[in-house]
Design a protein around this motif. Sequence first.
Motif, PDB file in Angstrom:
ATOM      1  N   GLY A 126     -64.438 -29.910   7.990  1.00  0.00           N
ATOM      2  CA  GLY A 126     -63.759 -31.482   7.950  1.00  0.00           C
ATOM      3  C   GLY A 126     -64.193 -32.317   8.858  1.00  0.00           C
ATOM      4  O   GLY A 126     -64.276 -33.312   8.422  1.00  0.00           O
ATOM      5  N   LYS A 127     -64.614 -31.875  10.055  1.00  0.00           N
ATOM      6  CA  LYS A 127     -65.184 -32.767  10.904  1.00  0.00           C
ATOM      7  C   LYS A 127     -66.525 -33.403  10.643  1.00  0.00           C
ATOM      8  O   LYS A 127     -66.927 -34.437  10.745  1.00  0.00           O
ATOM      9  N   VAL A 128     -67.245 -32.320   9.912  1.00  0.00           N
ATOM     10  CA  VAL A 128     -68.463 -33.059   9.188  1.00  0.00           C
ATOM     11  C   VAL A 128     -68.263 -34.187   8.225  1.00  0.00           C
ATOM     12  O   VAL A 128     -68.863 -35.183   8.094  1.00  0.00           O
ATOM     13  N   GLN A 129     -67.283 -33.790   7.320  1.00  0.00           N
ATOM     14  CA  GLN A 129     -66.970 -34.975   6.294  1.00  0.00           C
ATOM     15  C   GLN A 129     -66.622 -36.293   7.089  1.00  0.00           C
ATOM     16  O   GLN A 129     -66.655 -37.275   6.643  1.00  0.00           O
ATOM     17  N   ASP A 130     -65.773 -36.029   8.288  1.00  0.00           N
ATOM     18  CA  ASP A 130     -65.110 -37.409   8.771  1.00  0.00           C
ATOM     19  C   ASP A 130     -66.608 -38.019   9.312  1.00  0.00           C
ATOM     20  O   ASP A 130     -66.687 -39.249   9.344  1.00  0.00           O
ATOM     21  N   PHE A 131     -67.202 -37.234   9.957  1.00  0.00           N
ATOM     22  CA  PHE A 131     -68.426 -38.069  10.664  1.00  0.00           C
ATOM     23  C   PHE A 131     -69.458 -38.555   9.175  1.00  0.00           C
ATOM     24  O   PHE A 131     -69.886 -39.790   9.475  1.00  0.00           O
ATOM     25  N   LEU A 132     -69.279 -37.996   8.235  1.00  0.00           N
ATOM     26  CA  LEU A 132     -70.154 -38.709   7.165  1.00  0.00           C
ATOM     27  C   LEU A 132     -69.476 -39.984   6.360  1.00  0.00           C
ATOM     28  O   LEU A 132     -69.895 -40.616   5.514  1.00  0.00           O
ATOM     29  N   GLY A 133     -68.066 -39.986   6.988  1.00  0.00           N
ATOM     30  CA  GLY A 133     -67.219 -41.040   6.274  1.00  0.00           C
ATOM     31  C   GLY A 133     -66.970 -40.798   4.916  1.00  0.00           C
ATOM     32  O   GLY A 133     -66.786 -41.784   4.101  1.00  0.00           O
ATOM     33  N   ILE A 134     -66.747 -39.259   4.592  1.00  0.00           N
ATOM     34  CA  ILE A 134     -66.405 -39.227   3.163  1.00  0.00           C
ATOM     35  C   ILE A 134     -64.918 -38.524   3.214  1.00  0.00           C
ATOM     36  O   ILE A 134     -64.684 -37.768   4.264  1.00  0.00           O
ATOM     37  N   LYS A 135     -64.419 -38.238   2.022  1.00  0.00           N
ATOM     38  CA  LYS A 135     -62.979 -37.829   1.850  1.00  0.00           C
ATOM     39  C   LYS A 135     -62.812 -36.352   2.292  1.00  0.00           C
ATOM     40  O   LYS A 135     -64.281 -35.479   1.858  1.00  0.00           O
ATOM     41  N   ARG A 136     -62.052 -35.665   3.040  1.00  0.00           N
ATOM     42  CA  ARG A 136     -62.009 -34.402   3.101  1.00  0.00           C
ATOM     43  C   ARG A 136     -61.677 -33.551   1.927  1.00  0.00           C
ATOM     44  O   ARG A 136     -60.455 -33.178   1.583  1.00  0.00           O
TER      45      ARG A 136
END
Length: 329
Positions: free
Chosen positions: A248-258
Motif C-alpha cells: 500500500g505504501k509502495v503504491q502511494d509512493f508511486l502515486g498510483i491507486k491502491r
Amino acid sequence: GLGPGADSGGSGWCGSRFAGAPGGADVRRPLKYRPWAARGAPRAAPPPSSGPCQSSRGGEPGTEPPRPGPGGSKRLPQALLVGVKKGGTRAVLEFIRAHPDVRAVGSEPHFFDRHYGRGLDWYRSLMPRTLSSQITMEKTPSYFVTKEAPRRIFNMSRDTKLIVVVRNPVTRAISDYTQTLSKKPEIPTFEGLSFRNRSLGLVDTSWNAIRIGMYVVHLESWLQYFPLSQIHFVSGEKLITDPAGEMGKVQDFLGIKRVITDKYFYFNKTKGFPCLKKTESSTLPRCLGKSKGRTHVQIDPDVIDQLRDFYRPYNIKFYETVGQDFRWE
Ligand SMILES: Nc1ncnc2c1ncn2[C@@H]1O[C@H](COP(=O)(O)OS(=O)(=O)O)[C@@H](OP(=O)(O)O)[C@H]1O
C-alpha cells in the motif's frame, strides 16, 4: 519468469563480456542546494567524469523518440527497485507488477552497474511497452551498492523514484551467504569469512555479504543526488508479515491507486510466505521460486551476536537518516 534462480544466476541476455565496460559520461550535475543532505559531514560534489558521451538533453532522457506500437511505447523507467540484494526485491517487483498501471522488466538488466556502456537506447529497448498512464520499472539489487549508480540514474532522470527493500543486515548476510553456498559449496564457513580477527571482534567489511548491510554508508551516496522524499524504503520483514500494508505504501509512493490490497495475497503454509492470488499473467506461479525463502545455514549464535553489535551503530544512523525505525536490534 519466477523460476528458481531468476535473480541469482546468469543474467540471461545480459552477457558478462561487457562487464566493467566504461560508462557514458554523466552530463548533468547534482543539485548544489541539497537541504535534505544537511545531516552529517559535508559532502563534496563528485567530479564530473569524462569519456564517451551519452547525452540526455534538457531533462528529457534518451536520444531517440519513443516509438509507439501495439500496447504503447518503450520508455525509460520512472521508478527503480535499486536494492538491497536478498532484501525481498523479487517479491516487491512481482507484487507491484500485478498493478495495471505498472509494467516491469522480469529479469535484472544490470544497466547502471555492468552494462552502462551499452547506452540508454539499449537500456530502453529492454523495457516493456507501456501506455502513457503506466509506470515502467525494473529491479537490479546491486545498484544500491554501486558507487556510480546514483549519478548515472540522476543523469537519466533526476525525477526517478527509487525503492529500496531493506532487511535485518545480519539475516541478509546469512541469506546472501546461503545463496552463494548453494552455487559454490566449497567456500569457507560464514564464521570464517565474517571476521578479520574473530577474537578481537574485527569484522571483515570488505566481504560483500557484510558490506551490503552497512546501509547508511551506501545511502549517503544516493543522498548526494536524490532527496529522501524520492527514496522509499520497504521493510523486508513487514513485506512478509503484512505484504498488503507494505505494498500500500509502495503504491502511494508511486502515486498510483491502491489496487494491490489484502485481496491479492494469501499465506501459503507450505512455502511459509505470502503469495499472490492474481498475477499479470495467469500462467505464472503464484509463489516465488525455490531460491526465495531458502532455509538458512545454521550460524554460531555468538557470531550472530558479534555481527549484531557490529551493525548496531550503522542501523541507528540509518534509522535516523531515513526517519524510520526498522526494529532490527
Ligand atoms: N512472498 C515472498 N516469497 C518468498 N520470499 C520472500 C517473500 N517476501 C520476501 N521474501 C524474501 O525475499 C528474499 C530474497 O530477496 P531478493 O528477491 O531481494 O533476492 S535477490 O537479491 O534478488 O537474489 C528471500 O530471502 P531468503 O528467505 O533468505 O531466501 C525471502 O526471505
